[in-house]
Design a protein around this motif. Structure first.
Motif, PDB file in Angstrom:
ATOM      1  N   GLY A 161     -10.779  13.567  23.387  1.00 60.42           N
ATOM      2  CA  GLY A 161     -11.675  14.521  22.948  1.00 60.42           C
ATOM      3  C   GLY A 161     -13.172  13.805  23.121  1.00 60.42           C
ATOM      4  O   GLY A 161     -13.274  12.912  23.326  1.00 60.42           O
ATOM      5  N   ASN A 163      -6.576  20.496  27.093  1.00 59.62           N
ATOM      6  CA  ASN A 163      -6.280  19.458  26.384  1.00 59.62           C
ATOM      7  C   ASN A 163      -6.376  19.794  24.763  1.00 59.62           C
ATOM      8  O   ASN A 163      -6.183  19.020  23.810  1.00 59.62           O
ATOM      9  CB  ASN A 163      -6.902  18.188  26.676  1.00 59.62           C
ATOM     10  N   ASN A 164      -6.675  21.199  24.591  1.00 62.25           N
ATOM     11  CA  ASN A 164      -6.846  21.709  23.148  1.00 62.25           C
ATOM     12  C   ASN A 164      -5.415  22.544  22.750  1.00 62.25           C
ATOM     13  O   ASN A 164      -5.407  23.257  21.999  1.00 62.25           O
ATOM     14  CB  ASN A 164      -7.895  22.483  22.949  1.00 62.25           C
ATOM     15  N   ASP A 217      -7.908  21.564  17.861  1.00 64.61           N
ATOM     16  CA  ASP A 217      -9.213  21.684  17.932  1.00 64.61           C
ATOM     17  C   ASP A 217     -10.025  22.955  17.376  1.00 64.61           C
ATOM     18  O   ASP A 217     -10.832  23.619  18.249  1.00 64.61           O
ATOM     19  CB  ASP A 217      -9.701  21.303  19.393  1.00 64.61           C
TER      20      ASP A 217
HETATM   21 MG    MG Z   1     -10.736  18.627  21.823  1.00 66.25          MG
END
Ligand code: MG
Ligand code: ADP
Ligand code: GN1
Length: 357
Positions: A28, A216-217, A232
């Motif tokens: 992140g 990537n969320n 997220d």
């Molecule tokens: Mg994220």
């Protein structure tokens, strides 16, 4: 903060058994994320970025409201999906304020994998379907209940204003070295209001959206490959589905990494675009014609806006996005610029894919 201090913080949460180990986790750009190993289960511990999230109480209230709502929606849909689950502190709060900052904990979603780059068109279709379902689940959620955590988050007109303000200040004296990049964004200024004007006039519905739908969320099942959970949720706020669609395209259709220094490696995958369009429309059948017509514009705008944000941060001295090397934000800006150009060049072809899907 060292591991022992973090373990003390983690043990202030109501975990099942004691936490004995902590290490940094994920990629992140905003919060500090750790995996906390417990006697029985693992957890995600996050230190919130409070210079950005100045009202952690309201942010966590949003996440509580949305996750409770999603939990009922997913249960009613009877599907094999997981919803992010907040672990309260031992004192019964959704987050912990310490001298050092604000922390929260989630249950670790087991048997999950998270990708930094799309590996197959089928995975990307599944990702799109999951974000489409997310929009469907939240269709009935009253947007006025949510606090606007970051005002004007995807208001590209406002992003342009901020870019110009940073340019005016030029605190690091870097503007002279990035004249071409600056001209790139200024010369496309008319893009900025494409979606904001439709939302403002009411021609396009304002919905509750995720606003940070990069690959990537989302977590996939390690055993079946199916999408497992959307994570997220910091930026769940009123917005446009074109933003959610567009941010996934921005990140997922790029054949190179977001921060690839060699911009010649950046390509736009039409095959992945088509897979995403199909998956998104399959998951979100409530889409209106005006939203559908503007999906591609959402992709161009999210990429343009994100590139402008990376360049702004470069001018500001890299204070917003986490960086691990010099010039990383500038590299990120370059990849986004190239992606915008590639979408411009293929505009008609991509628009036809959306039309015919
Ligand atoms: Mg994220
Ligand atoms: P940031 O806002 O900094 O991007 P995220 O909430 O996206 O932070 O978390 C960073 C990474 O941690 C995610 O990309 C994902 O890989 C992982 N992650 C987040 N929440 C969970 C969870 N509940 N279970 C497993 N992995 C998670
Ligand atoms: C940030 O938090 P993370 O890494 O998922 C950013 C997004 C950008 C993205 C670019 C709250 O996302 O808006 O698109 O980086 N999140 C916030 O990779 O600013």
């Amino acid at each position: 903060m060292n591991e022992n201090d973090l373990i003390v913080i983690a043990n202030a949460f109501d975990t099942d058994g004691e936490i004995f180990g902590i290490e940094p986790y994920g990629n992140g750009h905003i919060n500090y994320t750790y995996v906390a190993a417990g006697e029985k289960e693992n957890y995600i511990l996050q230190k919130l970025n409070t210079s950005l999230f100045t009202r952690p109480d309201m942010l966590m209230r949003n996440i509580r409201l949305v996750t409770d709502y999603l939990k009922s929606a997913v249960a009613a849909a009877d599907v094999d999906e997981k919803v992010l689950e907040i672990v309260k502190t031992k004192g019964g709060e959704d987050y912990l304020t310490d001298d050092d900052g604000v922390y929260r904990m989630y249950k670790f979603i087991d048997d999950s994998v998270c990708y930094q780059q799309v590996e197959s068109a089928n995975d990307f279709y599944n990702c799109a379907y999951a974000f489409g379902r997310f929009a469907t689940y939240l269709d009935g959620f009253d947007a006025t209940e949510l606090y606007e955590v970051i005002p004007n988050f995807h208001n590209t007109v406002d992003r342009m204003r901020k870019f110009e303000a940073s340019l005016g200040k030029d605190v690091c004296g870097r503007a002279k070295d990035v004249k071409k990049e600056i001209a790139f964004f200024l010369s496309r200024r008319e893009y900025c209001s494409k979606i904001t004007s439709l939302l403002e006039s009411g021609a396009m519905p304002t919905r509750v959206t995720h606003n940070d739908t990069k690959l990537n969320n989302i977590l996939f099942s390690a055993s079946t490959g199916a999408p497992l959970a959307i994570v997220d949720l910091d930026t769940v706020m009123p917005g446009s589905v074109c933003y959610d669609f567009g941010d996934s395209i921005r990140f997922g259709c790029n054949t190179a990494a977001e921060d690839e220094p060699d911009v010649s490696l950046v390509g736009f995958s039409t095959e992945l675009f088509e897979a995403y369009v199909k998956g998104y429309l399959a998951g979100f059948d409530k889409i209106t014609p005006i939203e559908r017509e503007n999906l591609l514009w959402g992709a161009i705008l999210m990429t343009y806006e994100c590139g402008m944000r990376f360049l702004t941060d470069y001018l500001d001295g890299d204070t917003y996005f986490h960086t691990s090397r010099a010039g990383q934000n500038l590299d990120r800006a370059h990849t986004q610029m190239r992606m915008v150009e590639l979408m411009e060049e293929n505009f008609d072809k991509l628009q036809n894919i959306v039309k015919n899907a």
